[in-house]
Scaffold this motif. Structure first.
Motif, PDB file in Angstrom:
ATOM      1  N   GLY A 136      53.197  51.714  50.427  1.00 42.52           N
ATOM      2  CA  GLY A 136      52.371  50.720  51.089  1.00 42.52           C
ATOM      3  C   GLY A 136      52.443  49.380  50.394  1.00 42.52           C
ATOM      4  N   ARG A 137      51.529  48.544  50.759  1.00 43.13           N
ATOM      5  CA  ARG A 137      51.534  47.174  50.258  1.00 43.13           C
ATOM      6  C   ARG A 137      50.829  47.067  48.911  1.00 43.13           C
ATOM      7  NH1 ARG A 137      47.127  44.395  54.384  1.00 43.13           N
ATOM      8  NH2 ARG A 137      45.282  45.383  53.464  1.00 43.13           N
ATOM      9  N   LEU A 138      51.082  45.965  48.237  1.00 42.36           N
ATOM     10  CA  LEU A 138      50.379  45.620  46.999  1.00 42.36           C
ATOM     11  C   LEU A 138      48.935  45.262  47.337  1.00 42.36           C
ATOM     12  CD1 LEU A 138      50.814  44.909  43.899  1.00 42.36           C
ATOM     13  CD2 LEU A 138      50.898  42.537  44.711  1.00 42.36           C
ATOM     14  N   ASP A 139      48.801  44.333  48.266  1.00 42.70           N
ATOM     15  CA  ASP A 139      47.507  43.889  48.796  1.00 42.70           C
ATOM     16  C   ASP A 139      47.788  43.153  50.096  1.00 42.70           C
ATOM     17  OD1 ASP A 139      48.252  41.210  48.122  1.00 42.70           O
ATOM     18  OD2 ASP A 139      47.134  41.247  46.249  1.00 42.70           O
ATOM     19  N   ALA A 140      46.835  42.438  50.625  1.00 48.13           N
ATOM     20  CA  ALA A 140      47.001  41.777  51.921  1.00 48.13           C
ATOM     21  C   ALA A 140      47.722  40.434  51.839  1.00 48.13           C
ATOM     22  CB  ALA A 140      45.633  41.591  52.591  1.00 48.13           C
ATOM     23  N   SER A 141      48.276  40.073  50.683  1.00 42.94           N
ATOM     24  CA  SER A 141      49.031  38.830  50.567  1.00 42.94           C
ATOM     25  C   SER A 141      50.277  38.890  51.436  1.00 42.94           C
ATOM     26  CB  SER A 141      49.461  38.598  49.111  1.00 42.94           C
ATOM     27  OG  SER A 141      48.343  38.437  48.273  1.00 42.94           O
ATOM     28  N   ARG A 142      50.767  37.743  51.813  1.00 44.72           N
ATOM     29  CA  ARG A 142      52.020  37.648  52.567  1.00 44.72           C
ATOM     30  C   ARG A 142      52.930  36.681  51.815  1.00 44.72           C
ATOM     31  NH1 ARG A 142      51.291  42.154  54.543  1.00 44.72           N
ATOM     32  NH2 ARG A 142      50.429  42.435  56.595  1.00 44.72           N
ATOM     33  N   PRO A 148      41.794  35.802  45.407  1.00 42.84           N
ATOM     34  CA  PRO A 148      41.819  36.579  44.165  1.00 42.84           C
ATOM     35  C   PRO A 148      41.111  37.925  44.249  1.00 42.84           C
ATOM     36  CG  PRO A 148      41.132  34.308  43.745  1.00 42.84           C
ATOM     37  CD  PRO A 148      41.218  34.475  45.225  1.00 42.84           C
ATOM     38  N   ASP A 149      40.166  38.063  45.177  1.00 40.24           N
ATOM     39  CA  ASP A 149      39.384  39.302  45.247  1.00 40.24           C
ATOM     40  C   ASP A 149      39.895  40.278  46.313  1.00 40.24           C
ATOM     41  OD1 ASP A 149      38.659  37.772  47.421  1.00 40.24           O
ATOM     42  OD2 ASP A 149      36.516  38.143  47.221  1.00 40.24           O
ATOM     43  N   LEU A 150      41.151  40.128  46.741  1.00 38.29           N
ATOM     44  CA  LEU A 150      41.708  41.065  47.723  1.00 38.29           C
ATOM     45  C   LEU A 150      41.677  42.488  47.191  1.00 38.29           C
ATOM     46  CD1 LEU A 150      44.936  39.373  49.148  1.00 38.29           C
ATOM     47  CD2 LEU A 150      42.772  39.759  50.317  1.00 38.29           C
ATOM     48  N   ARG A 151      41.502  43.433  48.093  1.00 39.47           N
ATOM     49  CA  ARG A 151      41.565  44.856  47.728  1.00 39.47           C
ATOM     50  C   ARG A 151      42.952  45.142  47.177  1.00 39.47           C
ATOM     51  NH1 ARG A 151      42.990  49.872  49.357  1.00 39.47           N
ATOM     52  NH2 ARG A 151      41.448  51.508  49.062  1.00 39.47           N
ATOM     53  N   ARG A 152      43.015  45.805  46.042  1.00 41.76           N
ATOM     54  CA  ARG A 152      44.278  46.107  45.357  1.00 41.76           C
ATOM     55  C   ARG A 152      44.803  47.454  45.869  1.00 41.76           C
ATOM     56  NH1 ARG A 152      42.726  45.263  39.131  1.00 41.76           N
ATOM     57  NH2 ARG A 152      44.937  45.696  38.847  1.00 41.76           N
ATOM     58  N   ASP A 153      45.461  47.442  47.008  1.00 40.28           N
ATOM     59  CA  ASP A 153      45.884  48.674  47.680  1.00 40.28           C
ATOM     60  C   ASP A 153      46.760  49.558  46.791  1.00 40.28           C
ATOM     61  OD1 ASP A 153      44.758  47.047  49.692  1.00 40.28           O
ATOM     62  OD2 ASP A 153      46.111  47.801  51.213  1.00 40.28           O
ATOM     63  N   LEU A 154      47.830  49.016  46.237  1.00 41.21           N
ATOM     64  CA  LEU A 154      48.734  49.803  45.395  1.00 41.21           C
ATOM     65  C   LEU A 154      47.995  50.353  44.178  1.00 41.21           C
ATOM     66  CD1 LEU A 154      51.611  50.763  44.476  1.00 41.21           C
ATOM     67  CD2 LEU A 154      51.791  48.550  43.319  1.00 41.21           C
TER      68      LEU A 154
END
Length: 185
Positions: A136-142, A148-154
């Protein structure tokens, strides 16, 4: 052109190879695993998606090491067509961004093909038995780093893998530049 990898193929076994590292050694991919798992990240130097989040990749790799999860990055792009992705430039990129993990060069692209890597960045998270549990992704960045407070998916997925051996069922695919494949000979 943006590419999106397929969903996680849970339980798929990690594939090993020995590749040159920017530190001058030749390393086994699977030897980089920690006691609780391994993340293999396909990245490159020139991709705007990678450049937008490289500090977050370095942060998450460092934070995951505390949870017993190893981390390795691999560049498989055709450096003849994309000189920014050359081995010499990989060394500079790793130094510039303070990599604390191996950065390996897959010059013949055999490892990217074995993993069916689709884009940069493309993350593969394995449990301690080296069975795939996260793609999956690292986070919702493109192409730009998100807030800075994005959920850290990885990071959160790999903490779960470290603790339980299993990844989350719901995963959001990474997005990035397509792997720059060499022309078939």
């Amino acid at each position: 052109m943006a590419a999106v990898p397929p969903v996680c193929d849970f339980g798929w076994p990690a594939v090993d190879s020995r590749l040159p590292s920017v530190d001058g050694e030749t390393l086994s991919i699977l030897d980089q695993a920690g006691p609780n798992g391994l993340v293999i990240a396909f990245i490159c130097n020139h991709c705007p998606y990678v450049k937008a989040v490289i500090t977050r990749i370095v942060r998450d790799a460092q934070d995951l090491s505390s949870a017993g999860v190893g981390f390795v990055a691999i560049s498989s792009n055709d450096a003849n067509a994309y000189p920014q992705d050359s081995f010499a430039n990989m060394k500079l990129f790793a130094k510039q961004h303070g990599f604390t993990f191996p950065y390996l060069y897959d010059e013949d692209q055999s490892v990217a093909r074995a993993y069916n890597a689709a884009c940069t960045p493309d993350f593969f998270g394995f449990n301690k038995d080296l069975k795939l549990q996260y793609r999956g992704r690292l986070d919702a960045s493109r192409k730009e780093a998100g807030e800075p407070d994005l959920r850290r998916d990885l990071y959160l997925a790999m903490l779960q893998v470290a603790q339980t051996g299993n990844g989350p069922q719901d995963q959001i695919a990474s997005i990035g530049c397509s792997i720059k494949w060499k022309d078939a000979a």
